[in-house]
Motif scaffolding. Sequence first.
Motif, short mmCIF file in Angstrom:
data_model
loop_
_atom_site.label_atom_id
_atom_site.label_comp_id
_atom_site.label_asym_id
_atom_site.label_seq_id
_atom_site.Cartn_x
_atom_site.Cartn_y
_atom_site.Cartn_z
N ARG A 103 0.82 -1.22 0.00
CA ARG A 103 0.00 0.00 0.00
C ARG A 103 0.85 1.26 0.00
NH1 ARG A 103 -5.22 -0.98 3.96
NH2 ARG A 103 -5.73 -3.05 3.19
N TRP A 105 2.41 2.41 2.56
CA TRP A 105 2.21 3.09 3.83
C TRP A 105 3.43 2.99 4.72
CZ3 TRP A 105 -3.47 1.53 5.39
CH2 TRP A 105 -4.37 2.17 4.53
N ALA A 116 6.86 4.71 8.73
CA ALA A 116 5.65 5.09 7.99
C ALA A 116 6.03 6.09 6.90
CB ALA A 116 4.62 5.69 8.94
N LYS A 119 2.55 8.88 2.28
CA LYS A 119 1.36 8.31 1.66
C LYS A 119 0.40 7.79 2.74
CE LYS A 119 -0.13 5.17 -2.07
NZ LYS A 119 -1.50 5.45 -1.83
N ALA A 120 0.96 7.16 3.77
CA ALA A 120 0.10 6.69 4.87
C ALA A 120 -0.57 7.87 5.56
CB ALA A 120 0.93 5.89 5.88
N ASP A 123 -3.24 9.11 3.01
CA ASP A 123 -4.36 8.18 2.82
C ASP A 123 -5.20 8.02 4.09
OD1 ASP A 123 -3.40 7.82 0.26
OD2 ASP A 123 -2.76 5.73 0.56
#
Length: 145
Positions: A103, A105, A116, A119-120, A123
């Motif tokens: 993902r 993340w 982390a 993007k995490a 999102d």
Amino acid sequence: MIDEELLRDFGRIWPKHVASLTQFLIECRKHFDGDVDLFIVLCVIGDRTFSERHVPEGMDFNIWNATPVADVRSEEINIQSISDFSGIPRETVRRKLAALVEREWVIRDERGFITATDKAKHDLAPLTSSSLTYLARMKAVLGGS
């Protein structure tokens, strides 16, 4: 030791805590497709990526939100330490980590340490908002302290 005021006001605080926490956990479940272990693994990684020991003085939400994750001093964490801390079996952590990497993340560096990603943070912004709602409710219940 448990704060005496919390014990005295248990009947007022506990129901609001449970109701607010339940709403937050429902949101967590949605963002993680019902996979609570995936959520916990990312929480542990997030805790080490943005450790309270390294939060710059005076950092508010807007500064945090605008600060790239790579600019925050993180603590080293790997699969074994996630497993040890969370109680989730090492092999399960490995699988969850693979899903989080997919993902985008989290990332693993050349030494195997995990952090982390922006993007995490992006999102999961709705989940951060949900956690702020939970915290605001608890602040109101506890008298704004």
